[in-house]
Design a protein around this motif. Structure first.
Motif, mmCIF file in Angstrom:
data_model
loop_
_atom_site.group_PDB
_atom_site.id
_atom_site.type_symbol
_atom_site.label_atom_id
_atom_site.label_comp_id
_atom_site.label_asym_id
_atom_site.label_seq_id
_atom_site.Cartn_x
_atom_site.Cartn_y
_atom_site.Cartn_z
ATOM 1 N N LEU A 452 0.819 -1.206 0.000
ATOM 2 C CA LEU A 452 0.000 0.000 0.000
ATOM 3 C C LEU A 452 0.859 1.265 0.000
ATOM 4 O O LEU A 452 1.969 1.295 0.542
ATOM 5 N N LYS A 453 0.305 2.305 -0.611
ATOM 6 C CA LYS A 453 0.916 3.620 -0.470
ATOM 7 C C LYS A 453 0.722 4.108 0.965
ATOM 8 O O LYS A 453 -0.152 3.615 1.679
ATOM 9 N N PRO A 454 1.492 5.071 1.392
ATOM 10 C CA PRO A 454 1.170 5.709 2.676
ATOM 11 C C PRO A 454 -0.260 6.268 2.630
ATOM 12 O O PRO A 454 -0.659 6.889 1.638
ATOM 13 N N ASP A 455 -1.028 6.030 3.662
ATOM 14 C CA ASP A 455 -2.440 6.405 3.757
ATOM 15 C C ASP A 455 -3.333 5.545 2.869
ATOM 16 O O ASP A 455 -4.541 5.828 2.742
ATOM 17 N N GLY A 456 -2.774 4.517 2.234
ATOM 18 C CA GLY A 456 -3.625 3.559 1.533
ATOM 19 C C GLY A 456 -4.471 2.762 2.526
ATOM 20 O O GLY A 456 -4.162 2.709 3.721
ATOM 21 N N VAL A 457 -5.528 2.121 2.030
ATOM 22 C CA VAL A 457 -6.510 1.487 2.915
ATOM 23 C C VAL A 457 -6.491 -0.024 2.724
ATOM 24 O O VAL A 457 -6.503 -0.523 1.591
ATOM 25 N N LEU A 458 -6.465 -0.726 3.871
ATOM 26 C CA LEU A 458 -6.589 -2.187 3.892
ATOM 27 C C LEU A 458 -8.019 -2.534 4.317
ATOM 28 O O LEU A 458 -8.498 -2.050 5.341
ATOM 29 N N PHE A 459 -8.687 -3.390 3.539
ATOM 30 C CA PHE A 459 -10.090 -3.747 3.760
ATOM 31 C C PHE A 459 -10.150 -5.247 4.050
ATOM 32 O O PHE A 459 -9.905 -6.068 3.178
ATOM 33 N N LEU A 460 -10.461 -5.617 5.307
ATOM 34 C CA LEU A 460 -10.572 -7.013 5.713
ATOM 35 C C LEU A 460 -12.033 -7.353 5.990
ATOM 36 O O LEU A 460 -12.904 -6.481 5.975
ATOM 37 N N SER A 461 -12.292 -8.646 6.273
ATOM 38 C CA SER A 461 -13.653 -9.051 6.610
ATOM 39 C C SER A 461 -13.896 -8.798 8.091
ATOM 40 O O SER A 461 -12.970 -8.551 8.865
ATOM 41 N N THR A 462 -15.166 -8.880 8.483
ATOM 42 C CA THR A 462 -15.534 -8.568 9.866
ATOM 43 C C THR A 462 -14.955 -9.570 10.860
ATOM 44 O O THR A 462 -14.932 -9.300 12.059
ATOM 45 N N SER A 463 -14.493 -10.742 10.363
ATOM 46 C CA SER A 463 -13.932 -11.759 11.257
ATOM 47 C C SER A 463 -12.412 -11.699 11.321
ATOM 48 O O SER A 463 -11.787 -12.552 11.949
ATOM 49 N N GLU A 464 -11.794 -10.712 10.666
ATOM 50 C CA GLU A 464 -10.339 -10.640 10.581
ATOM 51 C C GLU A 464 -9.843 -9.323 11.185
ATOM 52 O O GLU A 464 -10.614 -8.373 11.377
ATOM 53 N N SER A 465 -8.538 -9.271 11.442
ATOM 54 C CA SER A 465 -7.945 -8.046 11.977
ATOM 55 C C SER A 465 -6.452 -8.040 11.661
ATOM 56 O O SER A 465 -5.908 -9.030 11.140
ATOM 57 N N HIS A 469 -0.082 -5.747 14.663
ATOM 58 C CA HIS A 469 0.669 -4.856 13.777
ATOM 59 C C HIS A 469 0.087 -3.445 13.812
ATOM 60 O O HIS A 469 -0.183 -2.833 12.770
ATOM 61 N N THR A 470 -0.098 -2.918 15.023
ATOM 62 C CA THR A 470 -0.635 -1.568 15.155
ATOM 63 C C THR A 470 0.387 -0.501 14.768
ATOM 64 O O THR A 470 0.029 0.662 14.601
ATOM 65 N N ASP A 471 1.658 -0.908 14.634
ATOM 66 C CA ASP A 471 2.669 0.046 14.183
ATOM 67 C C ASP A 471 2.626 0.255 12.682
ATOM 68 O O ASP A 471 3.250 1.200 12.168
ATOM 69 N N LEU A 472 1.914 -0.604 11.986
ATOM 70 C CA LEU A 472 1.833 -0.493 10.525
ATOM 71 C C LEU A 472 0.529 0.144 10.060
ATOM 72 O O LEU A 472 0.477 0.765 8.994
ATOM 73 N N PHE A 473 -0.552 -0.037 10.824
ATOM 74 C CA PHE A 473 -1.861 0.441 10.388
ATOM 75 C C PHE A 473 -2.565 1.181 11.516
ATOM 76 O O PHE A 473 -2.392 0.859 12.706
ATOM 77 N N ALA A 474 -3.358 2.186 11.134
ATOM 78 C CA ALA A 474 -4.265 2.866 12.055
ATOM 79 C C ALA A 474 -5.692 2.467 11.703
ATOM 80 O O ALA A 474 -6.029 2.313 10.524
ATOM 81 N N PHE A 482 -11.658 -1.483 8.371
ATOM 82 C CA PHE A 482 -10.886 -0.665 7.438
ATOM 83 C C PHE A 482 -9.680 -0.106 8.202
ATOM 84 O O PHE A 482 -9.831 0.425 9.321
ATOM 85 N N TYR A 483 -8.478 -0.230 7.590
ATOM 86 C CA TYR A 483 -7.245 0.213 8.241
ATOM 87 C C TYR A 483 -6.449 1.088 7.272
ATOM 88 O O TYR A 483 -6.384 0.793 6.063
ATOM 89 N N ARG A 484 -5.841 2.161 7.805
ATOM 90 C CA ARG A 484 -5.031 3.061 6.997
ATOM 91 C C ARG A 484 -3.559 2.749 7.211
ATOM 92 O O ARG A 484 -3.086 2.602 8.345
ATOM 93 N N ALA A 485 -2.807 2.609 6.110
ATOM 94 C CA ALA A 485 -1.378 2.290 6.182
ATOM 95 C C ALA A 485 -0.604 3.504 6.671
ATOM 96 O O ALA A 485 -0.749 4.613 6.135
ATOM 97 N N LEU A 486 0.202 3.311 7.700
ATOM 98 C CA LEU A 486 1.016 4.383 8.241
ATOM 99 C C LEU A 486 2.320 4.522 7.455
ATOM 100 O O LEU A 486 2.829 3.551 6.885
ATOM 101 N N ALA A 487 2.832 5.736 7.424
ATOM 102 C CA ALA A 487 4.083 6.007 6.702
ATOM 103 C C ALA A 487 5.254 5.543 7.544
ATOM 104 O O ALA A 487 5.878 6.317 8.278
ATOM 105 N N THR A 488 5.585 4.271 7.451
ATOM 106 C CA THR A 488 6.679 3.699 8.220
ATOM 107 C C THR A 488 7.345 2.607 7.400
ATOM 108 O O THR A 488 6.723 1.999 6.518
#
Length: 959
Positions: A452-465, A469-474, A482-488
């Motif tokens: 993903l680009k920085p600020d790109g979005v990861l879309f998982l199912s409701t049963s996944e997380s 890896h909270t240092d990679l996504f907000a 829905f998770y936003r990719a952090l610039a790291t």
């Protein structure tokens, strides 16, 4: 398992608890449509009375006609057949049939009936019931698809498969209509494809599952065997499932083992080694294709209203929106994303490029997604507006339009070992991580961040997380994942390690592929040197200008331009060469050669003049080729020297370019005007065709529904006709065997039909049907029968008469009203019975009674004979005089009486003469009484027409 091996308690009702516990016996849903009545009859005919199954039949019935399914199918099976009723509890060894104009579901083992809400052409009753069966019976659900047109039942089978159930589909070759079976097979939702006569065996041999199956498959207690199976699977297919969750793969391995009747995992591992096709079947079973359009509607609403607006905010016509749908199955989710993006661009008037990479491990699923063709039942998942906007309606389904299809790129990819797509704005990976062990999840999440680009979005199912890896996504949306990719760069180390493995897998072994150059002789070496020193720089192209071979240095004439790489000579030509080269290629296509055409091209040092030629070459491997060679004229004209010459050349070049530019502008303007005119006409025609197409689609949809119902009704009527034909055959044989003449007359006493025995009374032929009966000659004199028939028709009182025909036959004629099943009088029925034998028998009995009375009153010896000279009666004095008994006299011929003592030649002559004799003296030596002279008197009684002839003989006492 044989029928006699089934449990003894076969008639107990379904044991359920709030619809969440499977029945104590299997409930089989059967879907059939056109041609389905015959297929259902064949299937039920194979089911024994104590099968232990319950069957629920769902078909497309005409809502305005009464169904004959129950009556017709009951004659084909020993099971009890019922038309379904609301809240009816399903019991084993029974068949339940959907009523007309109803949708049917099953909840808690009870059938639920509702009135359909959808219009006539949009109903999918088979899908509706199968989905409820999957939810109610879970992995015990069984679905069968038989003959039918359309695609109803396909999504229902998918629901049953997702629940872990079993699906059977009739082989299309054996189905009268193969639409429904083919749709289910092509979608990949058939675990067994069988002819009807093989289905019972498959049902009986399906793996036995307890009512409350354990959470962990039993085969997981054999870890060594599971490891061997996965190792064999990796060696044969190249795919490693060792880090998939063991419960998931265990259940699917267990199902494959049960189908092969194997209990031990080590045995199954050996079986895979010797049967690669089974390994591929197991591989397909392990791939879990769970998807639909806009699955989890709330998640896609969040994507549409909040996620995409933010991602598309800064997109322009020069940018590309890049998305990746990993584990896409059959492509519904990728197309759903494409629809949202297209709608977003239309709403905001933005115009930017979209590239959606959609990948999956299952090549068959990718083939379905690539074709973009889905069954009619997707109408339940999409709004009418989206169906009309993004799909074209075809005979058996919907096909994605080219505009939407061009936004998506499908490919087969192993997300675990293949490199990811990068620089993505959006990455969708739904319903994959839940099947993987945490170790593999922790490898994929950093890979997703890297893609993903920085600020790109990861879309998982409701049963996944994303796990730890909270240092990679907000988190953007905790509910819809829905998770936003952090610039790291924290994910870089993990990804680099994986990239090394990717590179190792694709590294070619150059040592094995390098080959030593072939040695050439001196003549070949000399030819190469001559070409090198004296042949001009040239290229060989095909007729379209694509470069096939290059000789010499062509850098002064051709230049590799920036952008996507191309080998077309028109894209490589330097400024000044393009127009002349295009004209030369066009001439070559028309068979004309261009020789020594002089042109000036711009180079880094100024302008260079040279000549080029375009020639056609002989055909090579069936391909037409062109040879384009270049020859320099002068040295490059530089600006530092000869300014005057340079200016003159430059002016000539400018004039030539201006002339070419003016010509091109005129040609372009003429072409634009012509294209605009054509486009307007095509647009108008397209609008008319679109309107007509919409009307035709609506009519076609209704006609398809009506056609399904008509075919079903026709099948029922055909079965009824067959039944009536059988009954008619039975009635015909009955009438022929009773030997009674019958004539059926209508209300006007015209002949309807008759039996062959009636021809003895009326001389009729088949063409007489429809004629009045009084036109036919009868063997009975007078018209008393017709008068009697008229009376019966008026009074409705039956009439019976005895009639004597001209051939000395007695007939009993009965005339009765002809009544329909509704008790309506519609004519009369005449029956004729030959009673001649009965009449003669009665007359004989009367004559015997008379003779017996006479004989009893006569004191002299007396005997009565019939026409065959058999004694029918004798007086008591006869028995006394000749020492005889009734037992030795009656019924015997007179010549045999008393051991033949009456076998007298004179007596034979008297009787054979058929004359009456009186006072005839007969002298004879009777063994019992000695020599006697007797006086005989005879009289012949002819009687009436029907009475038998009697011979009365009186005998004066012998002396």
């Amino acid at each position: 398992m044989k029928p006699q091996d089934l449990p003894a308690l076969l008639n107990e009702p379904c044991s359920v608890s709030s619809g969440k516990t499977a029945a104590a016996f299997p409930i089989v849903g059967i879907g059939a449509s056109a041609g389905g009545l015959e297929a259902l009859g064949q299937f039920l005919h194979t089911i024994p009375a104590n099968s232990g199954f319950a069957f629920v039949l769902v078909s497309h019935l005409d809502p305005s006609h009464t169904s004959l399914f129950t009556e017709i199918l009951q004659r084909t099976t020993h099971l009890a057949v019922h038309e379904a009723q609301d809240q009816l509890l399903v019991k084993r060894n029974s068949v339940y049939i959907i009523p007309p104009n109803c949708d049917m579901t099953i909840v808690g083992g009870k059938l639920r009936l509702t009135v359909p809400a959808e219009p006539r052409g949009r109903r999918t009753p088979i899908d509706t019931f199968f989905k409820s069966l999957a939810q109610d019976q879970q992995n015990h659900a069984i679905g069968i698809i038989l003959s039918g047109s359309g695609t109803d039942g396909t999504l229902g089978l998918r629901a049953i498969l997702e629940a872990g159930g079993t699906t059977l589909v009739q082989t299309p070759a054996s189905a009268k209509y193969d639409g429904m079976p083919s749709s289910a097979i092509h979608a990949g939702y058939a675990t067994h494809i069988l002819p009807i006569d093989k289905m019972l065996e498959t049902l009986q041999n399906r793996p036995h599952r307890p009512v409350a199956p354990p959470q962990i498959p039993a085969i997981l207690q054999q870890p060594d065997g599971i490891s061997r199976i996965l190792l064999q699977l990796r060696d044969i297919t190249g795919h490693d499932f060792s880090l998939y969750k063991k419960n998931t793969i265990g259940r699917r391995i267990e199902r494959r083992m049960s189908q092969q009747h194997i209990q031990d995992t080590n045995v199954y591992a050996d079986y895979l080694k010797t049967h690669p096709t089974e390994a591929h079947s197991l591989f397909k079973d392990l791939l879990i294709n769970v998807t639909r359009f806009f699955r989890d509607a709330g998640a896609f609403t969040e994507l549409e209203q909040h996620i995409l607006p933010a991602l598309c905010k800064n997109q322009t016509k020069d940018t590309v929106f890049r998305a990746w749908v990993a584990s896409c199955a059959t492509g519904e989710e990728a197309y759903s994303l494409a629809m949202l993006l297209r709608e977003r661009m239309d709403m905001t008037q933005q115009d930017f490029k979209v590239q959606i990479y959609s990948t999956d491990l299952d090549d068959e699923a990718i083939a379905i997604a690539h074709a973009g063709f889905y069954p009619l039942s997707i109408a339940e998942q999409l709004s009418t507006e989206r169906l009309e906007h993004f799909f074209n309606k075809e005979n058996t389904g919907y096909r994605v339009k080219k505009e939407l299809r061009a936004m998506v790129i499908f490919a087969v990819q192993n997300i675990i070992k293949d490199p990811p797509f990068i620089k993505l704005d959006l990455l969708c990976c739904r319903n994959l991580l839940i099947y993987l062990e945490p170790e593999l999840q922790n490898q994929l999440i950093p890979t997703f961040h890297y893609a993903l680009k920085p600020d790109g979005v990861l879309f998982l199912s409701t049963s996944e997380s994303i796990g730890d890896h909270t240092d990679l996504f907000a988190t953007i949306s905790r509910k819809w994942k829905f998770y936003r990719a952090l610039a790291t760069s924290a994910s870089m180390g993990t990804v680099l390690c994986r990239r090394m493995s990717w590179a190792a897998q694709h590294h070619a072994k150059t040592e094995d592929t390098m080959r030593k150059p072939n040695k050439t002789d001196l003549s070949e070496f000399a030819k190469q040197q001559l070409v090198q020193f004296f042949a001009p720089a040239s290229v060989v192209t095909d007729c379209a200008g694509n470069v096939q071979y290059v000789h010499g240095d062509t850098s002064l004439y051709l230049l590799l331009a920036s952008g996507p790489a191309t080998l077309n000579i028109m894209d490589l030509a330097r400024e000044g060469l393009t127009a002349e080269l295009q004209a030369a290629l066009k001439a070559a296509g028309e068979g004309r050669v261009t020789l020594n055409k002089t042109v000036h091209v711009k180079t880094n040092n100024g302008f260079t003049a040279f000549r080029f030629s375009v020639r056609t070459l002989p055909s090579y491997n069936g391909q037409n080729l062109l040879l384009i060679d270049f020859q320099d004229l002068t040295t490059p004209i530089v600006k530092s020297r000869g300014k005057r010459v340079a200016k003159s050349v430059e002016a000539a070049r400018i004039e030539e370019l201006e002339h070419d530019l003016a010509y091109l502008k005129e040609s372009q303007q003429a072409g634009i005007e012509e294209l605009q005119s054509t486009n307007e006409e095509l647009q108008s025609t397209n609008e008319e065709l679109q309107s007509t197409n919409e009307e035709l689609e609506t009519s076609k949809e209704e006609l398809q529904s009506v056609n399904e119902e008509i075919i079903t009704v026709n099948a029922q009527l055909q079965a009824k006709i067959d039944q009536l034909a059988s009954m008619q055959n039975d009635m015909s044989n009955l009438l022929e065997s009773i030997n009674i003449g019958i004539i059926f007359l209508d209300q006007h006493l015209k002949i309807r039909s008759f039996t062959k025995d009636a021809l003895s009374i009326y001389r009729m032929i088949p063409s007489d049907i429809g004629r009045p009966l009084n036109d036919i000659k009868s063997v009975i004199a007078g018209d008393e029968l017709l008068l009697a028939a008229t009376t019966v028709l008026k009074t409705l009182i039956p009439v019976e008469q005895q009639l004597h025909t001209s051939d000395d036959t007695w007939i009993l004629a009965r005339i009765q009203p002809y009544r329909t099943l509704d008790n309506v009088t519609d004519g009369v029925v005449l029956t004729f019975t030959d009673i001649s034998v009965q009449i003669r028998t009665v007359a004989m009995q009367q004559a015997l009674l008379l003779a017996e009375g006479i004989v009893t009153t006569i004191q002299e010896p007396f005997i009565a004979l019939d026409s065959e000279f058999k004694a029918v009666s004798a007086s008591q004095s006869f028995y006394q005089a000749f020492q005889a008994t009734p037992e030795g006299t009656l019924g015997r011929q007179i010549y045999t009486l008393a051991n033949g003592q009456w076998d007298i030649s004179d007596l034979r002559q008297l009787l054979d003469s058929k004359q009456v004799f009186a006072a005839y003296v007969l002298a004879h030596d009777f063994p019992d009484i000695g020599q006697r002279n007797i006086l005989l008197n005879s009289f012949r009684v002819a009687g009436k027409e029907t009475d038998p002839q009697l011979i009365l003989i009186s005998i004066h006492p012998p002396s």
